[in-house]
Design a protein around this motif. Structure first.
Motif, short mmCIF file in Angstrom:
data_model
loop_
_atom_site.label_atom_id
_atom_site.label_comp_id
_atom_site.label_asym_id
_atom_site.label_seq_id
_atom_site.Cartn_x
_atom_site.Cartn_y
_atom_site.Cartn_z
N VAL A 70 0.55 -1.37 0.16
CA VAL A 70 0.07 -0.29 -0.01
C VAL A 70 1.06 1.13 0.42
O VAL A 70 0.60 2.73 -0.11
CB VAL A 70 -1.05 0.19 0.97
N GLN A 71 1.94 0.90 0.76
CA GLN A 71 2.87 2.12 0.96
C GLN A 71 3.72 2.64 -0.37
O GLN A 71 3.95 3.61 -0.98
CB GLN A 71 3.60 1.99 2.48
N ILE A 98 -5.27 3.07 5.71
CA ILE A 98 -5.82 4.53 5.92
C ILE A 98 -4.69 5.09 5.78
O ILE A 98 -4.32 6.00 4.75
CB ILE A 98 -7.50 4.56 6.32
N LYS A 99 -3.62 5.07 6.89
CA LYS A 99 -2.93 6.42 6.96
C LYS A 99 -1.53 5.87 5.61
O LYS A 99 -1.06 7.18 4.75
CB LYS A 99 -2.35 6.07 8.23
N LEU A 100 -1.57 5.00 5.64
CA LEU A 100 -0.55 4.94 4.58
C LEU A 100 -1.38 5.35 3.18
O LEU A 100 -0.39 5.17 2.01
CB LEU A 100 -0.32 3.28 4.25
N GLY A 101 -2.21 5.27 2.89
CA GLY A 101 -2.35 5.25 0.98
C GLY A 101 -4.34 4.59 0.71
O GLY A 101 -4.85 5.16 0.27
N ALA A 102 -3.98 3.59 1.88
CA ALA A 102 -5.97 2.99 1.36
C ALA A 102 -6.96 3.73 1.28
O ALA A 102 -6.70 4.58 2.10
CB ALA A 102 -5.96 2.00 1.87
N CYS A 103 -8.01 3.20 -0.11
CA CYS A 103 -8.96 3.85 0.49
C CYS A 103 -10.12 3.64 1.51
O CYS A 103 -11.21 4.12 1.48
CB CYS A 103 -9.55 4.89 -1.41
N HIS A 104 -9.92 2.45 1.31
CA HIS A 104 -10.60 1.20 2.01
C HIS A 104 -10.55 0.11 2.58
O HIS A 104 -8.85 -0.06 2.18
CB HIS A 104 -11.83 1.45 1.13
#
Length: 180
Positions: A70-71, A98-104
């Motif tokens: 994800v990162q 979510i913090k690392l950039g996932a939308c869900h």
């Protein structure tokens, strides 16, 4: 991002049968599907492709966390819609994803409809109904046990040691709430 790139989907999943099934389902919805099973494969794919969407399993080949993917994906393209799928759902990993950039973040089993709806999710736009119901101690305990099990690659003895409980006590708790 060009119009044709917007429909490119990268699936990061080490279960080949699941990845194949999910990929076929998205291909029927007119996505161009790419599949990777490790962080290294993801890095190689990003050299040649710019997917607009990604579905990332939380636990992939080796001891690599899907959160590293994800990162990497978010760093490659901050606009990429990334959904994390996992059979080991916990509040901690959801927040971190979510913090690392996932939308869900979705727990398995999730179908193509769920994932596609998650791609459309934009943080802060969903009305969330607040409840006054607190999380039960049993639920919190189970989440902690499950997270520790995942961390130890389902080693019962090591999990019991980390949780500070007897191995037989942990085994009894697991019998009551089987992991599927």
């Amino acid at each position: 991002m060009s119009a044709d790139e917007e429909r490119v989907l990268l699936i990061v999943e080490d279960d080949a049968a699941f990845a194949r099934t999910l990929g076929r389902s998205f291909e029927r919805r007119d996505y161009k599907v790419l599949v990777a099973s490790s962080l290294e494969e993801v890095e190689a794919m990003l050299e040649q492709h710019s997917p607009g969407y990604a579905v990332v399993d939380l636990k992939i080949t080796g001891n690599t966390s899907g959160l590293a993917c994800v990162q990497l994906l978010h760093k490659h393209d901050p606009e990429m819609q990334i959904v994390v799928l996992t059979g080991y759902a916990s509040i901690n990993t959801a927040v971190e994803a979510i913090k690392l950039g996932a939308c869900h973040y979705l727990a398995k089993p999730s179908n193509t409809d769920d994932i596609e709806a998650a791609f459309g999710h934009v943080a802060g736009t969903e009305p969330v109904e607040l409840t006054n119901r607190a999380t039960s101690i049993k639920t919190l305990e189970w989440e902690r046990i499950h997270a520790t099990l995942a961390e130890t690659n389902f080693n019962i003895s090591e999990t019991a040691r980390r949780l500070g409980m007897h191995r037989r006590t942990l085994a009894r708790k697991l019998e009551k709430q089987r992991v599927k």
